[in-house]
Scaffold this active site. Structure first.
Site, short mmCIF file in Angstrom:
data_model
loop_
_atom_site.label_atom_id
_atom_site.label_comp_id
_atom_site.label_asym_id
_atom_site.label_seq_id
_atom_site.Cartn_x
_atom_site.Cartn_y
_atom_site.Cartn_z
N SER A 261 0.83 -1.19 0.00
CA SER A 261 0.00 0.00 0.00
C SER A 261 0.87 1.25 0.00
CB SER A 261 -0.89 0.00 1.24
OG SER A 261 -0.12 0.36 2.37
N LYS A 262 0.20 2.36 -0.18
CA LYS A 262 0.88 3.65 -0.22
C LYS A 262 1.69 3.86 1.06
CE LYS A 262 -0.90 8.38 -0.17
NZ LYS A 262 0.08 8.86 0.71
N ARG A 263 1.09 3.42 2.16
CA ARG A 263 1.77 3.64 3.45
C ARG A 263 3.10 2.87 3.57
NH1 ARG A 263 -2.35 1.80 6.51
NH2 ARG A 263 -3.82 2.39 4.91
N GLY A 265 5.23 2.32 1.28
CA GLY A 265 6.25 3.11 0.60
C GLY A 265 6.69 4.28 1.44
N ASP A 266 5.71 4.99 2.01
CA ASP A 266 6.06 6.16 2.83
C ASP A 266 6.96 5.75 3.98
OD1 ASP A 266 4.42 7.55 1.20
OD2 ASP A 266 2.71 7.59 2.56
#
Ligand code: GLU
Length: 504
Positions: A261-263, A265-266
């Protein structure tokens, strides 16, 4: 003759394209080109509520950056257009009528409140409410309301059209990746196909378009597998031949636990989007491979291997090689773990292969912003010397700054280790030797300095280590003789004197 292969990538413009979406596009492209077929981009924008401005541009720009060209699409009209579903409304209106006329679909008038109540009641009994074969005859729809009543309600505008799922039928649907998927239709619900705003839902639009656009293979993410039975039944209801289906495995977090998910990567510092994305509502910025200095070839190669492998040792593949090697039969069922370290390895490899023009342009720009002047020939030589240690173009400066400017200070740990009490004397003698050298080429410097070290009895390290420290400010960098030759005699002597002053 077999039909020409036609595949499509059909994203909904609801936000930035996740790298999973890019992989879907890539596999479609590879499959199409392998079979000399067409790759189509279709924008599925019938869900007005989820529509995000600029998302469509983002999708197109992402494919362009990755170098995945499509044969037909919104900006590349072909004979099957338009390629944006919002421009195909009349088509869906026509086809929903076909299903209604055939008795394969029906009008339903249940209000959201009524449905909520039914859901709540089912929940109380520990069940899940589903609008389908088992209960549709008791609900508010045209299957059993009087014709007059039905007409009145349609005229009032508050209706949806639902698919009439066949009763008690076992489906055996082939998926190219998973084999046969068996489904009991009684477990399915009557999905909404069309809404009173005159727009179809995803399911209807998707099937109608795939049919009209003569799509032969539907290659898409695993998250669409649950929709497969309905899609298959819709083809049957229309009396159309269904395309082949292939559902691609999920891309998993590096830990393997759950979807990437996007998280993730962050948190771990790698992008999950091809390009940087600024959320138009919140202004939040998500990083992108392009802006993080990855090469598009890296991303393509990494994505190709997330769910597929050629079954050989080869890891580096150009797009052309991928087309040759790609085979749907070699796509895995199991989710594919995203590996940030391996991604860096690919990037390092591709940086080595990158055209010198690309490296030059990026590095010259950086030098200019640092107000450093250097000839192109000099910069090119420096790049050739240091690039094997670089992963990104943005690493070049860190690896080579000493070719352009003298160190301002000296790494304390290295200084302590190599700068001893008698180093000043050694360096002063070396300055004398260097000052005498006329031909300051790397070769000649070696020829003059090495014998001197041997004769002096100091030992190689005792001379070369403080020399490196003087020139670079640390114990890193390429061959000292190369650095010496590159910066020239005056600069070298200046740096050595400065080191003596600072460290002795
Ligand atoms: N519009 C769907 C999506 O956003 C397409 C799914 C499919 O390929 O059928 O992924």
């Amino acid at each position: 003759m077999e039909n020409k292969v036609r595949v499509r990538f059909a994203p909904s413009p609801t936000g930035p394209l996740h790298i999973g979406g890019v992989r879907t596009a890539l596999y479609n492209y590879l499959f199409a080109k392998k079979h000399k077929g067409d790759f189509i981009l279709r924008i599925e924008d019938t869900d007005q509520k989820r529509y995000v401005e600029k998302a469509e541009d983002y999708i197109v720009e992402s494919l362009n950056w990755c170098g995945i060209p499509y044969d037909e699409g919104p900006a590349k009209p072909g004979k099957y257009g338009p390629y944006k579903q919002s421009e195909r409304k009349e088509i869906y209106q026509k086809y929903i009528q076909v299903l209604l006329d055939k008795g394969e679909a029906y009008y339903a008038f249940d209000t959201p409140q009524e449905l909520d109540q039914l859901r709540a009641e089912a929940e109380k009994k520990g069940e899940k409410f589903s609008y389908g074969p088992s209960n549709r005859n008791e609900l508010n729809n045209s299957l059993h309301l009087e014709e007059e009543e039905t007409k009145k309600r349609i005229a009032s505008g508050d209706f949806v059209v639902r698919f009439k799922t066949p009763v008690n039928t076992t489906l055996n649907i082939k998926d190219e990746v998973r084999g046969y998927v068996e489904v009991q239709t009684d477990n399915l619900d009557d999905k909404i196909l069309f809404k009173s705003d005159g727009l179809p839902t995803y399911h209807l639009a998707n099937i109608v378009d795939d049919h009209l656009m003569e799509i032969t293979h539907v290659i898409r993410g695993e998250e669409w597998l649950p929709s497969l039975p309905l899609h298959y039944l819709l083809y049957e209801a229309f009396g159309w031949k269904a395309p082949s289906f292939a559902h691609l495995p999920l891309i998993l977090k590096p830990s393997g636990k759950g979807k990437l998910s996007k998280r993730d990567g962050d948190k771990d510092g790698f992008p999950v989007f091809p390009l940087q994305w600024k959320d138009p509502k919140t202004g939040d910025l998500s990083s992108g491979y392009r802006e993080d200095h990855y090469l598009p070839e890296t991303l393509v190669n990494v994505l190709a291997f997330l769910g597929w492998n050629p079954g050989t040792e080869q890891e580096l593949f150009s797009l052309e090689e991928l087309i040759q090697a790609f085979d749907l039969k070699k796509v895995n069922k199991a989710g594919a773990k995203f590996d940030p370290k391996k991604t860096l390895w690919f990037q390092q490899q591709y940086l080595q292969k990158a055209p010198i023009e690309y490296l030059m342009k990026a590095f010259m720009n950086e030098l200019e912003s640092l107000e450093i002047e250097a000839s192109e020939a000099y910069v090119e030589e420096v790049i050739h010397t240091v690039k094997e240690r670089a992963t990104f173009v943005s690493d070049l400066w860190e690896l080579s700054s000493f070719y352009f400017e003298a160190p301002q200070d000296f790494a304390p740990k290295a200084s302590k280790k190599v700068w001893k009490e008698d180093t000043e004397i050694v360096m002063k003698k070396l300055i004398e030797v260097i000052s005498e050298v006329d031909d300051f080429s790397e070769e000649n410097l070696k020829e003059e300095i090495k014998p001197w070290i041997a004769d002096s009895g100091y030992g190689f390290g005792k001379v070369m280590q403080p020399l490196r420290l003087s020139l670079v400010g640390d114990m890193k960098g390429p061959d000292v003789f190369h650095i010496l030759a590159s910066i020239g005699k005056n600069e070298a002597v200046k740096r050595m004197n400065f080191a003596i002053q600072s460290l002795s």
